[in-house]
Design a protein around this motif. Sequence first.
Motif, PDB file in Angstrom:
ATOM      1  N   UNK A   1     -25.127  23.732  16.621  1.00  0.00           N
ATOM      2  CA  UNK A   1     -26.099  22.740  17.055  1.00  0.00           C
ATOM      3  C   UNK A   1     -25.377  21.838  18.040  1.00  0.00           C
ATOM      4  N   UNK A   2     -25.860  21.790  19.260  1.00  0.00           N
ATOM      5  CA  UNK A   2     -25.191  20.995  20.279  1.00  0.00           C
ATOM      6  C   UNK A   2     -25.650  19.541  20.182  1.00  0.00           C
ATOM      7  N   UNK A   3     -24.679  18.668  20.042  1.00  0.00           N
ATOM      8  CA  UNK A   3     -24.959  17.243  19.927  1.00  0.00           C
ATOM      9  C   UNK A   3     -24.417  16.575  21.187  1.00  0.00           C
ATOM     10  N   UNK A   4     -25.308  16.058  21.981  1.00  0.00           N
ATOM     11  CA  UNK A   4     -24.895  15.401  23.215  1.00  0.00           C
ATOM     12  C   UNK A   4     -25.306  13.933  23.142  1.00  0.00           C
ATOM     13  N   UNK A   5     -24.477  13.160  22.449  1.00  0.00           N
ATOM     14  CA  UNK A   5     -24.742  11.735  22.283  1.00  0.00           C
ATOM     15  C   UNK A   5     -23.565  10.985  22.899  1.00  0.00           C
ATOM     16  N   UNK A   6     -23.675  10.597  24.174  1.00  0.00           N
ATOM     17  CA  UNK A   6     -22.543   9.932  24.815  1.00  0.00           C
ATOM     18  C   UNK A   6     -22.251   8.551  24.244  1.00  0.00           C
ATOM     19  N   UNK A   7     -23.200   7.943  23.558  1.00  0.00           N
ATOM     20  CA  UNK A   7     -22.997   6.603  23.019  1.00  0.00           C
ATOM     21  C   UNK A   7     -22.567   6.634  21.559  1.00  0.00           C
ATOM     22  N   UNK A   8     -22.277   7.818  21.003  1.00  0.00           N
ATOM     23  CA  UNK A   8     -21.882   7.926  19.601  1.00  0.00           C
ATOM     24  C   UNK A   8     -20.623   7.117  19.273  1.00  0.00           C
TER      25      UNK A   8
ATOM     26  N   UNK B   1     -17.969   2.144  16.791  1.00  0.00           N
ATOM     27  CA  UNK B   1     -17.286   0.868  17.016  1.00  0.00           C
ATOM     28  C   UNK B   1     -18.102  -0.280  16.450  1.00  0.00           C
ATOM     29  N   UNK B   2     -19.411  -0.268  16.677  1.00  0.00           N
ATOM     30  CA  UNK B   2     -20.278  -1.338  16.165  1.00  0.00           C
ATOM     31  C   UNK B   2     -20.269  -1.359  14.641  1.00  0.00           C
ATOM     32  N   UNK B   3     -20.335  -0.181  14.021  1.00  0.00           N
ATOM     33  CA  UNK B   3     -20.301  -0.111  12.555  1.00  0.00           C
ATOM     34  C   UNK B   3     -18.956  -0.630  12.038  1.00  0.00           C
ATOM     35  N   UNK B   4     -17.860  -0.279  12.715  1.00  0.00           N
ATOM     36  CA  UNK B   4     -16.538  -0.750  12.307  1.00  0.00           C
ATOM     37  C   UNK B   4     -16.394  -2.253  12.423  1.00  0.00           C
ATOM     38  N   UNK B   5     -16.867  -2.815  13.529  1.00  0.00           N
ATOM     39  CA  UNK B   5     -16.795  -4.268  13.720  1.00  0.00           C
ATOM     40  C   UNK B   5     -17.658  -4.985  12.685  1.00  0.00           C
ATOM     41  N   UNK B   6     -18.843  -4.448  12.419  1.00  0.00           N
ATOM     42  CA  UNK B   6     -19.718  -5.058  11.410  1.00  0.00           C
ATOM     43  C   UNK B   6     -19.054  -5.026  10.037  1.00  0.00           C
ATOM     44  N   UNK B   7     -18.361  -3.924   9.729  1.00  0.00           N
ATOM     45  CA  UNK B   7     -17.648  -3.838   8.456  1.00  0.00           C
ATOM     46  C   UNK B   7     -16.530  -4.856   8.354  1.00  0.00           C
ATOM     47  N   UNK B   8     -15.798  -5.049   9.441  1.00  0.00           N
ATOM     48  CA  UNK B   8     -14.727  -6.059   9.446  1.00  0.00           C
ATOM     49  C   UNK B   8     -15.286  -7.468   9.280  1.00  0.00           C
TER      50      UNK B   8
END
Length: 60
Positions: free
Chosen positions: A34-41, A46-53
């Motif tokens: 399954x080809x996943x082409x999500x350039x903003x992934x 990063x947003x999830x990591x910053x929110x966790x911090x």
Amino acid sequence: MESEKSPKKEIFPTIPLIILVTGILWLINELKIFTIDIPWFPIVLIIVGVAGLIEFYKRK
């Protein structure tokens, strides 16, 4: 005499879950199942990591 342990809060394993999902998506993409082409992934990660911090330091 029994030592009393303080109740420990259950913490959801967010970081391992994100790493697991990322690895699975990467493997699926590399195997061309399954080809996943999500350039903003990476930005989402990063947003999830910053929110966790932020949440971690708010609790202190």
